[in-house]
Motif scaffolding. Structure first.
Motif, PDB file in Angstrom:
ATOM      1  N   SER A  26       0.989  -1.077  -0.324  1.00 50.67           N
ATOM      2  CA  SER A  26      -0.263  -0.217   0.188  1.00 50.67           C
ATOM      3  C   SER A  26       1.162   1.117   0.074  1.00 50.67           C
ATOM      4  N   GLY A  57     -11.898  -6.492   0.577  1.00 49.48           N
ATOM      5  CA  GLY A  57     -12.890  -5.712  -0.285  1.00 49.48           C
ATOM      6  C   GLY A  57     -13.890  -5.110   0.548  1.00 49.48           C
ATOM      7  N   GLN A  62     -13.318   0.525   1.256  1.00 47.31           N
ATOM      8  CA  GLN A  62     -12.815   1.280   0.101  1.00 47.31           C
ATOM      9  C   GLN A  62     -11.932   1.984   0.842  1.00 47.31           C
ATOM     10  N   SER A  72      -3.547   4.479  -2.401  1.00 44.77           N
ATOM     11  CA  SER A  72      -3.410   2.954  -3.262  1.00 44.77           C
ATOM     12  C   SER A  72      -2.841   1.976  -2.439  1.00 44.77           C
ATOM     13  N   THR A 129      -2.268  -2.372  -3.853  1.00 50.30           N
ATOM     14  CA  THR A 129      -1.424  -3.668  -4.930  1.00 50.30           C
ATOM     15  C   THR A 129      -1.914  -5.018  -3.910  1.00 50.30           C
ATOM     16  N   PHE A 189      -5.880  -1.765  -6.312  1.00 49.39           N
ATOM     17  CA  PHE A 189      -7.150  -1.569  -5.956  1.00 49.39           C
ATOM     18  C   PHE A 189      -8.649  -1.520  -6.847  1.00 49.39           C
ATOM     19  N   ILE A 217      -9.814  -7.258 -10.033  1.00 44.95           N
ATOM     20  CA  ILE A 217      -8.739  -7.623  -8.311  1.00 44.95           C
ATOM     21  C   ILE A 217     -10.166  -8.656  -7.195  1.00 44.95           C
TER      22      ILE A 217
END
Lengths: 256, 305
Positions: free
Chosen positions: B7, B52, B55, B60, B62, B68, B73
């Protein structure tokens, strides 16, 4: 989508809620018949119980049974965290929502079919026969009932899912069902008064008539008054609206 | 370094409260990542974003190399297994039925691995018993078995030993180590039991007030942990006096036990000083600072982990 639907359907068939709700609805229909029989034998010996009377027992409060079923089936998904598990397992919120709504519709249909068949059996045993409808009309009525049950199932499941994870989800469906039942009674008694003629005019008459014709909750009220296409249109519209609005709200909802 | 999760400046706000504040974290592939922080530090929020369930407000991340905001994803999450907060199980179903549900959700072609999973977590003899009637430890094991369905590459465990008996803790610990070594599964483990975590973690992330204070490997932690000498004497007041005179950092536990933070001090020197004060040293031994002590020195205070 299909894998989650398969999983949800397996869950609903194994879950005790469906059995409890079907049992309760059948119990209610049986109690309805027994009580009416006792009252008739005590108060008015000349009166008789028609098949139509017995068939309307479940219909009158079907919306509450369907709501109870949706609450019992879908609130545990939030409380037990299984909905969280679905997301972690790589499912999209839209898939989870649609699968739950379809499962709610199927559960509602299963309950309605079983209870109606039970009522038909009670009618054969306890009634003096069908006074108004022939077999073709009864079959038509049965089909309408299935379509209506599916639409109402979609609507109440959407409400439960939108409020899922909060205490509101337990009673929001019942509050809406109660309100719609009251509204239905008001519309029915205004359009079809027991004494005298309908006094509604103008826009109010149009509005009440449209509600009576297209609103699926009205299809549970008494005998069919409109053609199958009207009922089908209303049910499809309610299902589509429930899914459309529900999808927007549910996809923005943060799962606890 | 290949990472399963990374992140950059991740933020999550609830109104004015910042649960995550520019959080940067890297979880190396194949690691057992111990996630340590106080209650409310942001551990669960990060896990929820990773899974998930929520949000981020900004920043950001990955997951398995997928950004994301990549629409695909969710497919990467199929390679994920997680027990977040409480085990997510169907309470009206047996352990086997629960695993069948999970297999169906994951779209697995058959149920062949279920018996092996039940054996692995010690639930093979539960038969038709409903999960509702399971003990907390059994539910925890079932949650872990659900997370293991479909041979995931990355498993997230929030308090995995919560409710387990000592034997169960050992079994779960050994299972995690075995899965990590044999199947190269990456683990992210958030646990309050720091001693337990220190036995398995290969990497650590210390989180406080929504951001990572320190990330390090177990080797780095070992190197940084202060060494000390645990000492038992007849009177720690005399020990305090001697340490003050020599300007050595120390800590008194009670009237007989203390710890001094100079491992280079010759025992004969110390013994001589005590003899001059007519005092006696009973025992002395080198001691390495634990993860818990390191955590306290890094983040301080109560409500730990």
């Amino acid at each position: 989508m299909l894998r989650v639907l398969y999983s949800d359907l397996r869950f609903l068939l194994k879950h005790i809620s469906l059995k409890i709700c079907i049992g309760a609805a059948m119990g209610y229909a049986l109690a309805f018949v027994v009580i009416l029989k006792i009252i008739m034998s005590l108060v008015n010996e000349g009166s008789f119980l028609s098949g139509e009377d017995i068939l309307s027992a479940y219909n009158d409060i079907a919306i509450f049974f369907i709501t109870a079923l949706a609450v019992m089936l879908f609130t545990p998904d939030f409380n037990n965290g299984t909905i969280r598990n679905k997301l972690v397992s790589g499912l999209r919120k839209s898939e989870i929502f649609l699968s739950s709504v379809f499962s709610g519709m199927i559960a509602s249909i299963i309950m309605t079919v079983i209870v109606t068949l039970f009522e038909a059996l009670l009618s054969i045993i306890f009634s003096e026969g069908f006074m108004t409808f022939n077999l073709a009309e009864l079959s038509d009525n049965f089909l309408m009932l299935i379509v209506t049950a599916a639409a109402v199932g979609a609507f109440v499941t959407t409400i439960v899912l939108m409020f899922g994870g909060t205490k509101i989800s337990y009673f929001a469906g019942f509050v809406v069902a109660f309100f719609l039942n009251l509204l239905g009674s008001e519309v029915a008694t205004s359009l079809y008064p027991l004494n005298g003629k309908c006094t509604l005019t103008g826009a109010k008459l149009m509005l009440y008539t449209a509600y009576d014709r297209f609103m699926p909750f009205m299809h549970f009220e008494g005998y069919p008054r409109w053609d199958f296409l009207s009922y089908l249109t209303g049910s499809i519209a309610l299902t589509a609206l429930s899914i459309g609005i529900g999808l927007i709200i549910f996809s923005k909802k943060e799962i606890k | 370094m290949e990472t399963v999760f990374k992140s950059e400046n991740l933020c999550k706000k609830y109104g004015k409260f910042s649960a995550l504040d520019n959080l940067n974290i890297e979880i190396p592939k194949g690691s057992i990542y111990g996630f340590v922080g106080k209650n409310g530090a942001g551990k669960t929020t990060l896990i929820r974003i990773l899974c998930g369930l929520q949000q981020p407000t900004s920043g950001s991340f990955t997951l398995m190399g997928k950004s994301f905001n990549d629409k695909e994803i969710y497919k990467e999450r199929r390679r994920l297994g997680a027990v977040v907060e409480t085990p997510a199980i169907y309470k009206d179903m047996s352990a086997r039925d629960n695993l069948i549900q999970q297999y169906l959700l994951l779209g697995l072609p058959d149920f062949n691995g279920i018996e092996e999973l039940l054996n692995l977590v010690g639930l093979s003899n539960t038969g038709k018993k409903k999960a509702r009637n399971f003990s907390l430890g059994m539910k925890q094991r079932l949650g872990l078995a659900m997370a293991l369905c479909g041979n995931p590459d990355f498993i997230i465990l929030d308090e995995p030993t919560n409710g387990l008996d000592p034997q169960g803790i050992i079994e779960i610990r050994e299972l995690i180590i075995r899965l990590n070594r044999e199947k190269n599964i990456t683990f992210l483990i958030s646990s309050h039991i720091l001693d337990e975590l220190s036995r398995i973690a290969t990497h650590y992330g210390f989180i406080d007030k929504g951001h990572i204070v320190r990330q390090m490997s177990a080797e780095e932690l070992h190197a940084e942990c202060r060494k000390s000498v645990r000492i038992t004497v007849d009177d720690t007041k005399i020990l305090a006096k001697i340490m003050e005179e020599r300007n050595i950092e120390y800590k008194i536990f009670d009237e007989h036990n203390a710890e001094i933070y100079d491992v280079e001090i010759p025992f004969s020197d110390l013994a001589e000083s005590f003899a001059e004060e007519n005092s006696t040293i009973y025992t002395m031994g080198e001691h390495e600072e634990s993860l818990e002590a390191y955590y306290l020195s890094l983040l301080g205070g109560e409500n730990n982990a």
